[in-house]
Design an enzyme around this catalytic site. Structure first.
Site, PDB file in Angstrom:
ATOM      1  N   GLU A  97       1.159  -1.315   0.182  1.00  0.00           N
ATOM      2  CA  GLU A  97      -0.221   0.813   0.375  1.00  0.00           C
ATOM      3  C   GLU A  97       0.992   1.954  -0.039  1.00  0.00           C
ATOM      4  O   GLU A  97       1.074   1.566   0.711  1.00  0.00           O
ATOM      5  CB  GLU A  97      -1.110  -0.110   1.089  1.00  0.00           C
ATOM      6  CG  GLU A  97      -1.918   1.007   1.580  1.00  0.00           C
ATOM      7  CD  GLU A  97      -3.036   0.713   2.006  1.00  0.00           C
ATOM      8  OE1 GLU A  97      -3.355   0.366   3.048  1.00  0.00           O
ATOM      9  OE2 GLU A  97      -3.416   1.977   2.109  1.00  0.00           O
ATOM     10  N   LYS A 140      -6.537  -0.632  11.722  1.00  0.00           N
ATOM     11  CA  LYS A 140      -6.377  -1.227  10.144  1.00  0.00           C
ATOM     12  C   LYS A 140      -5.101  -0.337  10.279  1.00  0.00           C
ATOM     13  O   LYS A 140      -3.781  -0.161   9.939  1.00  0.00           O
ATOM     14  CB  LYS A 140      -7.001  -0.422   9.410  1.00  0.00           C
ATOM     15  CG  LYS A 140      -6.831  -1.246   8.151  1.00  0.00           C
ATOM     16  CD  LYS A 140      -6.336  -0.776   7.380  1.00  0.00           C
ATOM     17  CE  LYS A 140      -5.809  -1.110   6.442  1.00  0.00           C
ATOM     18  NZ  LYS A 140      -4.940  -0.456   5.365  1.00  0.00           N
ATOM     19  N   ASP A 152       4.550 -14.384  11.477  1.00  0.00           N
ATOM     20  CA  ASP A 152       3.474 -15.110  10.916  1.00  0.00           C
ATOM     21  C   ASP A 152       2.955 -13.757  11.323  1.00  0.00           C
ATOM     22  O   ASP A 152       1.653 -13.408  12.643  1.00  0.00           O
ATOM     23  CB  ASP A 152       3.423 -16.116  12.161  1.00  0.00           C
ATOM     24  CG  ASP A 152       1.753 -16.613  11.537  1.00  0.00           C
ATOM     25  OD1 ASP A 152       1.246 -15.906  10.582  1.00  0.00           O
ATOM     26  OD2 ASP A 152       1.687 -17.772  11.963  1.00  0.00           O
ATOM     27  N   HIS A 168      -2.374  10.721   0.239  1.00  0.00           N
ATOM     28  CA  HIS A 168      -2.496   9.465   0.483  1.00  0.00           C
ATOM     29  C   HIS A 168      -2.431   9.082  -1.248  1.00  0.00           C
ATOM     30  O   HIS A 168      -1.085   8.575  -2.112  1.00  0.00           O
ATOM     31  CB  HIS A 168      -3.597   8.725   0.845  1.00  0.00           C
ATOM     32  CG  HIS A 168      -3.559   7.636   0.399  1.00  0.00           C
ATOM     33  ND1 HIS A 168      -3.028   6.558   1.008  1.00  0.00           N
ATOM     34  CD2 HIS A 168      -4.446   6.226  -0.862  1.00  0.00           C
ATOM     35  CE1 HIS A 168      -3.200   5.186   0.498  1.00  0.00           C
ATOM     36  NE2 HIS A 168      -4.617   5.326  -0.509  1.00  0.00           N
TER      37      HIS A 168
HETATM   38  P1  HMG Z   1       4.029  15.324   3.281  1.00  0.00           P
HETATM   39  O1  HMG Z   1       3.849  16.087   4.561  1.00  0.00           O
HETATM   40  O2  HMG Z   1       3.731  15.466   2.242  1.00  0.00           O
HETATM   41  O3  HMG Z   1       5.792  14.983   3.192  1.00  0.00           O
HETATM   42  O4  HMG Z   1       3.553  13.798   3.834  1.00  0.00           O
HETATM   43  P2  HMG Z   1       6.764  15.786   2.860  1.00  0.00           P
HETATM   44  O5  HMG Z   1       6.905  15.827   1.429  1.00  0.00           O
HETATM   45  O6  HMG Z   1       7.050  17.249   3.585  1.00  0.00           O
HETATM   46  O7  HMG Z   1       7.762  14.744   3.641  1.00  0.00           O
HETATM   47  C1  HMG Z   1       8.405  14.783   4.928  1.00  0.00           C
HETATM   48  C2  HMG Z   1       8.427  12.925   5.357  1.00  0.00           C
HETATM   49  O8  HMG Z   1       7.541  12.560   4.736  1.00  0.00           O
HETATM   50  C3  HMG Z   1       9.610  12.866   4.265  1.00  0.00           C
HETATM   51  O9  HMG Z   1      10.851  13.651   4.873  1.00  0.00           O
HETATM   52  C4  HMG Z   1       9.665  11.824   4.597  1.00  0.00           C
HETATM   53  O10 HMG Z   1      10.076  10.745   5.898  1.00  0.00           O
HETATM   54  C5  HMG Z   1       7.763  10.846   4.727  1.00  0.00           C
HETATM   55  P3  HMG Z   1      12.299  13.516   4.077  1.00  0.00           P
HETATM   56  O11 HMG Z   1      13.208  12.487   3.599  1.00  0.00           O
HETATM   57  O12 HMG Z   1      11.913  14.439   2.671  1.00  0.00           O
HETATM   58  O13 HMG Z   1      13.445  14.057   4.683  1.00  0.00           O
HETATM   59  N1  HMG Z   1       7.751  11.614   2.951  1.00  0.00           N
HETATM   60  C6  HMG Z   1       8.258  10.459   1.890  1.00  0.00           C
HETATM   61  N2  HMG Z   1       9.021   9.211   2.682  1.00  0.00           N
HETATM   62  C7  HMG Z   1       8.976   8.305   1.013  1.00  0.00           C
HETATM   63  N3  HMG Z   1       8.507   8.409   0.062  1.00  0.00           N
HETATM   64  C8  HMG Z   1       7.943   9.002  -0.653  1.00  0.00           C
HETATM   65  C9  HMG Z   1       7.550  10.582   0.630  1.00  0.00           C
HETATM   66  N4  HMG Z   1       6.953  12.004   0.858  1.00  0.00           N
HETATM   67  C10 HMG Z   1       7.444  11.363   2.484  1.00  0.00           C
HETATM   68  N5  HMG Z   1       7.745   9.614  -1.385  1.00  0.00           N
HETATM   69  C11 HMG Z   1       2.716  11.563   3.704  1.00  0.00           C
HETATM   70  C12 HMG Z   1       2.802  13.031   3.302  1.00  0.00           C
HETATM   71  C13 HMG Z   1       1.886  10.314   2.826  1.00  0.00           C
HETATM   72  C14 HMG Z   1       3.751  11.278   4.104  1.00  0.00           C
HETATM   73  C15 HMG Z   1       1.695  11.757   4.767  1.00  0.00           C
HETATM   74  O14 HMG Z   1       0.690  12.882   4.118  1.00  0.00           O
HETATM   75  C16 HMG Z   1       0.924  10.995   5.953  1.00  0.00           C
HETATM   76  O15 HMG Z   1       1.889  11.341   6.807  1.00  0.00           O
HETATM   77  N6  HMG Z   1       0.023  10.333   5.503  1.00  0.00           N
HETATM   78  C17 HMG Z   1      -0.659   9.213   5.782  1.00  0.00           C
HETATM   79  C18 HMG Z   1      -0.296   8.248   5.216  1.00  0.00           C
HETATM   80  C19 HMG Z   1      -1.467   6.913   5.964  1.00  0.00           C
HETATM   81  O16 HMG Z   1      -2.161   7.154   6.913  1.00  0.00           O
HETATM   82  N7  HMG Z   1      -1.042   6.003   5.127  1.00  0.00           N
HETATM   83  C20 HMG Z   1      -1.623   4.601   5.147  1.00  0.00           C
HETATM   84  C21 HMG Z   1      -2.162   3.759   4.444  1.00  0.00           C
HETATM   85  S1  HMG Z   1      -4.573   4.919   4.827  1.00  0.00           S
HETATM   86  C22 HMG Z   1      -4.736   3.730   5.674  1.00  0.00           C
HETATM   87  O17 HMG Z   1      -4.693   2.734   5.112  1.00  0.00           O
HETATM   88  C23 HMG Z   1      -5.017   4.026   7.474  1.00  0.00           C
HETATM   89  C24 HMG Z   1      -6.340   5.167   7.488  1.00  0.00           C
HETATM   90  O18 HMG Z   1      -7.121   4.622   7.275  1.00  0.00           O
HETATM   91  C25 HMG Z   1      -6.078   4.584   9.249  1.00  0.00           C
HETATM   92  C26 HMG Z   1      -6.638   5.451  10.064  1.00  0.00           C
HETATM   93  O19 HMG Z   1      -8.501   5.950   9.702  1.00  0.00           O
HETATM   94  O20 HMG Z   1      -6.707   6.216  11.081  1.00  0.00           O
HETATM   95  C27 HMG Z   1      -5.710   6.600   7.156  1.00  0.00           C
END
Ligand code: HMG
Length: 438
Positions: A85, A279, A295, A392
Site C-alpha cells: 500500500e 487498521k 507470522d 495518500h
Molecule cells: P508530506 O508532509 O506531504 O511529506 O506528507 P513531505 O513531502 O513534506 O516529506 C516529509 C517526510 O515524509 C519525508 O522526509 C519522509 O520522511 C516522508 P524526508 O525524507 O524528505 O526527509 N515522505 C516520504 N518518504 C518516502 N517516500 C516518499 C515520501 N514523501 C514523504 N515519497 C505523507 C506526505 C504521505 C507522509 C503524509 O501525508 C502522511 O503521513 N499521510 C498519512 C498516510 C497514511 O496513513 N497512509 C496509510 C494508508 S491510509 C490507511 O490505510 C489508514 C487509515 O485509514 C487509518 C485511519 O483511518 O486511522 C488512514
C-alpha cells in the site's frame, strides 16, 4: 466447468504450471511465461522459495522498503517494511522524523508469556480429576524433558500447567492451560510439541489411575494447540512531548493536541472507527512482521482479540495530556521470533534482521510496536488536519500513472504537474490526455 485433478501435488513444477495454465487461463503460453518471469534467476535461491510452501509455481513480489530515522530507546533504526500500500512507508518515515526531534520513541516489554492448551473431555467427578491432575503434574512436566532441554538452556521452557474446568460452557470440557517462555523463538513448534506430549501423557496416566472408574479412565483429547492470543506477551511503545512542541505555532499545537485526543476518544468509543483506526496501526505492524519473516496472521488474530478484551472492540492506541505534556502510546500483544522459521532461510528476511542489527525477539517486539504507533500517529495527523486523501493520493500518483500506461517522459511531466494540483484518477487521466494532445 473448470477441471478438477487427482494427484496434482505429485506433478513436477512444469506439469503443474501447464495444467493450471491450460485449464484455468485464457492464454496458457502467456501464463507460463509470466510465472517463469517471476522465478529467481539463481536456481538455488528459487529452490529455497519453492520449498517454503506446497504447489509453488512462482514468486509473488511485495515491495521491500525501509523507513529511516527511527530512534527507539536512544538507538537509531531504519525499519524494513514489506507492504503493497502506497503512503504507509512515507507515513512511518514522517512520524519517525517528527518524533526523532522530540526525544524519540520509548519501548518496554511488559511480559513474554506464550500460551497453549490441551482441550479434552472428561466424564466423571471433577474433584477426582483435580486430584489426578495434582498427582500427574510432575510426570507431565517430566514427560517433555527431551523437548524442553535446549529451550531451558536458553532460559525458556514450560512455565506453568493448570487444569481449567470449562464444563459450564460445554459438558465434560476441561483444559490443560499451559504457559511457556520461548525466548527468541516465536515458539509455535516448541509449544505444540510440548502440548501433544502432555496430551499423550495425560491419557496414559489416566488409564492406570487407581481412583478413576472405567469411564473416567477414558480421557478424550480433542486437540492440543498453542493459542495466538497472548495477552501476557505485551510490549508498550510511547512518545511524549510538551503540547507546545507539537507545532511551531502554539495555538495550532494546542488545537492539534485536542484533535488527537478527540480522535483517540472516538476510536475508543466507536467500533466502526476503532477497526479503521487499528487498521492504520496494523499497516505498520504487518509490514515489519512480514519483512522479518514472522507470522502476520497470528499477530493479526491476537492483536484484534486484544483490542476487544474489555468486551467491545476498541482503539489500540491511547493519548493523554498531563501538565502540558502530550502522551501517546500503544500496548500490543506480539509473539515474534528472530530465530527459527523463515528467519534463517529467506534471504530478504535475513537482510531485514541484519538492517535491524540482529534484534532479540524482545527488541523486535519493541520495533514492531513503534512502527504501529508511528503509523497511527501519521494517519491521525493527516486525518485531523489536511484529511487523508491529500498525502495518500500524492503517494498513490505513480500507481495511477502506471495504470494509465504513461511512458517515462509522461510520468516525469505528470509528477511535476501534480506537485501543484490535487491528485485524482480522473484528474491524472485528463492531464495525460492533454499531454498527449499537445
Ligand atoms: P508530506 O508532509 O506531504 O511529506 O506528507 P513531505 O513531502 O513534506 O516529506 C516529509 C517526510 O515524509 C519525508 O522526509 C519522509 O520522511 C516522508 P524526508 O525524507 O524528505 O526527509 N515522505 C516520504 N518518504 C518516502 N517516500 C516518499 C515520501 N514523501 C514523504 N515519497 C505523507 C506526505 C504521505 C507522509 C503524509 O501525508 C502522511 O503521513 N499521510 C498519512 C498516510 C497514511 O496513513 N497512509 C496509510 C494508508 S491510509 C490507511 O490505510 C489508514 C487509515 O485509514 C487509518 C485511519 O483511518 O486511522 C488512514
Amino acid at each position: 466447468m473448470k477441471a478438477l485433478i487427482e494427484g496434482f501435488s505429485k506433478l513436477d513444477k512444469t506439469e503443474k504450471m501447464t495444467w493450471l495454465a491450460e485449464n484455468y487461463t485464457s492464454n496458457p503460453e502467456k501464463t507460463v511465461a509470466l510465472l517463469q518471469k517471476y522465478w529467481n534467476s539463481d536456481p538455488a535461491t528459487q529452490k529455497v522459495h519453492d520449498e517454503f510452501i506446497e504447489n509453488t509455481l512462482s514468486n509473488y513480489y511485495l515491495p521491500f522498503a525501509v523507513a529511516p530515522n527511527f530512534t527507539i530507546n536512544g538507538k537509531n533504526y531504519a525499519i524494513p517494511m514489506a507492504i503493497e500500500e502506497s503512503s504507509v512507508v512515507a507515513a512511518a518515515s514522517k512520524a519517525a522524523k517528527f518524533w526523532g526531534s522530540r526525544g524519540g520513541f520509548k519501548a518496554e516489554i511488559l511480559g513474554t508469556e506464550k500460551v497453549g492448551q490441551v482441550h479434552f473431555i472428561f466424564h466423571g467427578e471433577t474433584a477426582k480429576l483435580e486430584r489426578f491432575f495434582e498427582d500427574s503434574h510432575p510426570k507431565l512436566l517430566k514427560s517433555v524433558g527431551d523437548i524442553t532441554q535446549s529451550m531451558e538452556k536458553r532460559g525458556g521452557g514450560v512455565r506453568s500447567i493448570s487444569l481449567r474446568d470449562k464444563t459450564q460452557e460445554i459438558p465434560g470440557y476441561f483444559q490443560l492451560h499451559c504457559t511457556f517462555e520461548t525466548k527468541d523463538a516465536m515458539g509455535a513448534n516448541f509449544i505444540n510439541s510440548c502440548l501433544e506430549q502432555f496430551a499423550k501423557t495425560l491419557q496414559e496416566l489416566a488409564e492406570s489411575y487407581p481412583d478413576f472408574s472405567e469411564t473416567e479412565r477414558q480421557i478424550e483429547v480433542v486437540m492440543s494447540i498453542l493459542s495466538n492470543y497472548v495477552p501476557n506477551c505485551i510490549v508498550k511503545a510511547s512518545v511524549s512531548c510538551p503540547v507546545k512542541d507539537l507545532h511551531n505555532n502554539s495555538s495550532k499545537a494546542s488545537a492539534f493536541a485536542q484533535k488527537m485526543m478527540q480522535a483517540i476518544a472516538i476510536a475508543k468509543a466507536e467500533p466502526y472507527r476503532a477497526v479503521t483506526h487499528n487498521k492504520g496501526v496494523m499497516n505498520g505492524v504487518d509490514a515489519v512482521v512480514l519483512a522479518t519473516g514472522n507470522d502476520f496472521r497470528a499477530v493479526e488474530a491476537g492483536v484484534h482479540a486484544y483490542a476487544a478484551k474489555d468486551g467491545t472492540y476498541s482503539s489500540l492506541t491511547h493519548a493523554s495530556i498531563e501538565d502540558g505534556i502530550f502522551h501517546f502510546w500503544i500496548e500490543l500483544p506480539l509473539a515474534l521470533g528472530t530465530v527459527g522459521g523463515l528467519t534463517s532461510l529467506h534471504p530478504m528476511v535475513k537482510l531485514a534482521l541484519e538492517i535491524l542489527q540482529h534484534p532479540t525477539a524482545e527488541e523486535l517486539m519493541q520495533i514492531v510496536a513503534v512502527a504501529g504507533l508511528a503509523q497511527n500517529f501519521a494517519a491521525l495527523n493527516s486525518l485531523v488536519t489536511t484529511g487523508i486523501q491529500k498525502g495518500h493520493m500524492k503517494m498513490h500518483l505513480l500507481n495511477i500513472i502506471n495504470q494509465l500506461g504513461a511512458n517515462d517522459d509522461e510520468k516525469k511531466q505528470l509528477v511535476a504537474h501534480f506537485e501543484q494540483n490535487t491528485v485524482s484518477v480522473s484528474g491524472v487521466k485528463a492531464a495525460l490526455d492533454n499531454l498527449r494532445k499537445s
